[in-house]
Design an enzyme around this catalytic site. Structure first.
Site, PDB file in Angstrom:
ATOM      1  N   ARG A 125       0.757  -8.369  14.259  1.00  0.00           N
ATOM      2  CA  ARG A 125       0.191  -7.496  13.440  1.00  0.00           C
ATOM      3  C   ARG A 125      -0.921  -8.139  12.312  1.00  0.00           C
ATOM      4  O   ARG A 125      -1.802  -7.714  11.928  1.00  0.00           O
ATOM      5  CB  ARG A 125       1.027  -6.769  12.553  1.00  0.00           C
ATOM      6  CG  ARG A 125       1.603  -5.600  13.458  1.00  0.00           C
ATOM      7  CD  ARG A 125       2.888  -4.918  12.894  1.00  0.00           C
ATOM      8  NE  ARG A 125       3.104  -4.207  11.555  1.00  0.00           N
ATOM      9  CZ  ARG A 125       3.755  -4.071  10.727  1.00  0.00           C
ATOM     10  NH1 ARG A 125       5.141  -4.499  11.119  1.00  0.00           N
ATOM     11  NH2 ARG A 125       3.819  -3.288   9.528  1.00  0.00           N
TER      12      ARG A 125
ATOM     13  N   ARG B 109      -9.368   0.743   9.764  1.00  0.00           N
ATOM     14  CA  ARG B 109      -8.823  -0.684  10.048  1.00  0.00           C
ATOM     15  C   ARG B 109      -9.640  -1.644  10.806  1.00  0.00           C
ATOM     16  O   ARG B 109      -9.401  -2.509  11.046  1.00  0.00           O
ATOM     17  CB  ARG B 109      -7.543  -0.584  10.629  1.00  0.00           C
ATOM     18  CG  ARG B 109      -6.152  -0.841   9.867  1.00  0.00           C
ATOM     19  CD  ARG B 109      -5.122  -0.362  10.749  1.00  0.00           C
ATOM     20  NE  ARG B 109      -3.855  -1.200  10.492  1.00  0.00           N
ATOM     21  CZ  ARG B 109      -2.862  -0.621   9.872  1.00  0.00           C
ATOM     22  NH1 ARG B 109      -2.926   0.714   9.371  1.00  0.00           N
ATOM     23  NH2 ARG B 109      -1.485  -1.359   9.593  1.00  0.00           N
TER      24      ARG B 109
ATOM     25  N   LYS C 232       0.755  -1.185  -0.027  1.00  0.00           N
ATOM     26  CA  LYS C 232       0.180   0.133   0.041  1.00  0.00           C
ATOM     27  C   LYS C 232       0.861   1.341   0.097  1.00  0.00           C
ATOM     28  O   LYS C 232       0.690   2.131  -0.658  1.00  0.00           O
ATOM     29  CB  LYS C 232      -0.814   0.118   1.234  1.00  0.00           C
ATOM     30  CG  LYS C 232      -1.779  -1.184   1.302  1.00  0.00           C
ATOM     31  CD  LYS C 232      -2.582  -1.045   2.655  1.00  0.00           C
ATOM     32  CE  LYS C 232      -2.023  -1.093   3.958  1.00  0.00           C
ATOM     33  NZ  LYS C 232      -1.206  -2.181   4.420  1.00  0.00           N
TER      34      LYS C 232
ATOM     35  N   ARG D 244      12.243  -4.737   4.515  1.00  0.00           N
ATOM     36  CA  ARG D 244      11.697  -3.405   3.955  1.00  0.00           C
ATOM     37  C   ARG D 244      12.427  -2.501   4.840  1.00  0.00           C
ATOM     38  O   ARG D 244      13.055  -2.447   5.980  1.00  0.00           O
ATOM     39  CB  ARG D 244      10.190  -3.274   4.863  1.00  0.00           C
ATOM     40  CG  ARG D 244       9.565  -2.039   4.611  1.00  0.00           C
ATOM     41  CD  ARG D 244       8.077  -1.906   4.463  1.00  0.00           C
ATOM     42  NE  ARG D 244       7.502  -2.029   5.620  1.00  0.00           N
ATOM     43  CZ  ARG D 244       6.297  -2.013   5.859  1.00  0.00           C
ATOM     44  NH1 ARG D 244       5.397  -1.736   4.777  1.00  0.00           N
ATOM     45  NH2 ARG D 244       5.606  -1.991   7.113  1.00  0.00           N
TER      46      ARG D 244
ATOM     47  N   ARG E 283      11.776  -0.076  10.381  1.00  0.00           N
ATOM     48  CA  ARG E 283      11.164   0.118  11.327  1.00  0.00           C
ATOM     49  C   ARG E 283      10.942  -0.893  12.570  1.00  0.00           C
ATOM     50  O   ARG E 283      11.372  -2.176  12.330  1.00  0.00           O
ATOM     51  CB  ARG E 283       9.531   0.208  10.752  1.00  0.00           C
ATOM     52  CG  ARG E 283       9.104   1.353  10.081  1.00  0.00           C
ATOM     53  CD  ARG E 283       7.825   1.198   9.359  1.00  0.00           C
ATOM     54  NE  ARG E 283       6.756   0.674  10.040  1.00  0.00           N
ATOM     55  CZ  ARG E 283       5.598   0.421   9.621  1.00  0.00           C
ATOM     56  NH1 ARG E 283       5.302   0.699   8.327  1.00  0.00           N
ATOM     57  NH2 ARG E 283       4.773  -0.392  10.059  1.00  0.00           N
TER      58      ARG E 283
HETATM   59  P1  ADP Z   1       1.395  -1.667   7.997  1.00  0.00           P
HETATM   60  O1  ADP Z   1       0.498  -1.295   7.217  1.00  0.00           O
HETATM   61  O2  ADP Z   1       2.695  -1.692   7.334  1.00  0.00           O
HETATM   62  O3  ADP Z   1       1.104  -2.565   8.806  1.00  0.00           O
HETATM   63  P2  ADP Z   1       1.357   1.169   8.998  1.00  0.00           P
HETATM   64  O4  ADP Z   1       2.322   2.071   8.777  1.00  0.00           O
HETATM   65  O5  ADP Z   1      -0.188   1.553   8.205  1.00  0.00           O
HETATM   66  O6  ADP Z   1       1.781  -0.440   8.823  1.00  0.00           O
HETATM   67  O7  ADP Z   1       0.962   1.033  10.670  1.00  0.00           O
HETATM   68  C1  ADP Z   1       1.635   0.971  11.539  1.00  0.00           C
HETATM   69  C2  ADP Z   1       0.977   0.771  13.154  1.00  0.00           C
HETATM   70  O8  ADP Z   1       0.321   2.001  13.263  1.00  0.00           O
HETATM   71  C3  ADP Z   1      -0.131  -0.354  13.170  1.00  0.00           C
HETATM   72  O9  ADP Z   1       0.507  -1.440  13.403  1.00  0.00           O
HETATM   73  C4  ADP Z   1      -1.174   0.304  14.082  1.00  0.00           C
HETATM   74  O10 ADP Z   1      -0.340  -0.109  15.356  1.00  0.00           O
HETATM   75  C5  ADP Z   1      -0.994   1.768  13.808  1.00  0.00           C
HETATM   76  N1  ADP Z   1      -2.149   2.228  13.144  1.00  0.00           N
HETATM   77  C6  ADP Z   1      -2.001   2.689  11.637  1.00  0.00           C
HETATM   78  N2  ADP Z   1      -3.013   2.835  11.197  1.00  0.00           N
HETATM   79  C7  ADP Z   1      -4.214   2.327  12.341  1.00  0.00           C
HETATM   80  C8  ADP Z   1      -5.626   2.218  12.088  1.00  0.00           C
HETATM   81  N3  ADP Z   1      -6.319   2.943  11.012  1.00  0.00           N
HETATM   82  N4  ADP Z   1      -6.113   2.215  13.639  1.00  0.00           N
HETATM   83  C9  ADP Z   1      -5.560   1.666  14.449  1.00  0.00           C
HETATM   84  N5  ADP Z   1      -4.008   1.693  14.548  1.00  0.00           N
HETATM   85  C10 ADP Z   1      -3.393   2.141  13.242  1.00  0.00           C
END
Ligand code: ADP
Ligand code: ZN
Length: 227
Positions: free
Chosen positions: A176, A96, A21, A132, A165
């Site tokens: 996750r 999410r 994404k 990554r 990260r």
């Molecule tokens: P990826 O898609 O690679 O898992 P992101 O950078 O989108 O990672 O998100 C990293 C972290 O940020 C998630 O594991 C979560 O803890 C938090 N996070 C991001 N977006 C949301 C969301 N919409 N709701 C709750 N937590 C979120």
């Protein structure tokens, strides 16, 4: 050629961590001339700036858990009210949970909401995530073997040093993915039921350009007009 959104749209990129994404969103954002809003990037920005929000979110992020709905929703709705979102935007990492999706729908009533589902099996996501590399300055995403930067550990776009990260480890990723399947998978059905979902297979890492074309194709008929 860039395109414009005929009707203001919120385009949601839905899919597991590591599905790509964050790789495709900036390109799509440039192509459609609408902002890319990544909740993960927003949280990492807050963390870098040492804000209270950043500190709170980090506790959840490090454990691979979701940040509580009310915090995320307020942050996104605030961002969506900015003027650069008037023609639409690309949402990466939001919603999410079903609660987030329902809130988005109730707050954004002047735009079409649609979702693109990036489909990939859990096995390949481990390989992608643990290799990554990310740029702290411009949020560009690379992969040690599949999509390496031209110069080792240096961002092609802004020359900053790349980093891995803290939540991109096998252990945190396992959590996750568990959270993803439990809380986010139901959104596939949520948007499909509304005829607002297209699915893209993103397993073939060798063809990033093909995947991007698939994304454009999925939006084309109803979304794009040449500008
Ligand atoms: P990826 O898609 O690679 O898992 P992101 O950078 O989108 O990672 O998100 C990293 C972290 O940020 C998630 O594991 C979560 O803890 C938090 N996070 C991001 N977006 C949301 C969301 N919409 N709701 C709750 N937590 C979120
Ligand atoms: Zn950079």
């Amino acid at each position: 050629m860039n395109a414009s959104l005929e009707t203001p749209q919120v385009i949601i990129l839905l899919g597991p961590p590591g599905a790509g994404k964050g790789t495709h969103a900036p390109k799509l954002s440039q192509h459609l001339q609408v902002p890319h809003i990544s909740t993960g990037d927003l949280f990492r920005y807050h963390l870098k700036e040492k804000t209270t929000l950043g500190e709170i979110a980090d506790k959840y992020i490090q454990k691979g858990e979701l940040v509580p709905d009310d915090i995320v929703i307020d942050m996104v709705i605030d961002r969506l009210s900015e003027s650069d979102c008037k023609n639409g935007c690309i949402l990466d990492g939001f919603p999410r949970t079903t609660f987030q999706a329902v809130s988005l729908e109730s707050k954004v009533t002047d735009k079409i909401i649609k979702a693109i589902y990036f489909k990939a099996s859990d096995e390949i996501l481990f390989e992608r995530i643990t290799g990554r590399l990310c740029c702290k300055e411009c949020n560009a995403v690379y992969h040690k073997s599949f999509f390496p930067p031209k110069e080792q550990d240096i961002c092609d776009k802004c020359q900053s040093t790349l980093f891995q990260r803290k939540d991109d480890t096998k252990e945190v990723l396992k959590k996750r993915l568990e959270v993803y399947h439990l809380q986010t998978d139901p959104l596939i059905h949520f948007y499909d039921k509304k005829n607002a979902l297209t699915e893209i297979n993103v397993e073939n890492t060798n063809s990033l350009e093909d995947i991007f074309q698939d994304i454009l194709f999925s939006l084309k008929e109803t979304t794009l007009s040449p500008s």
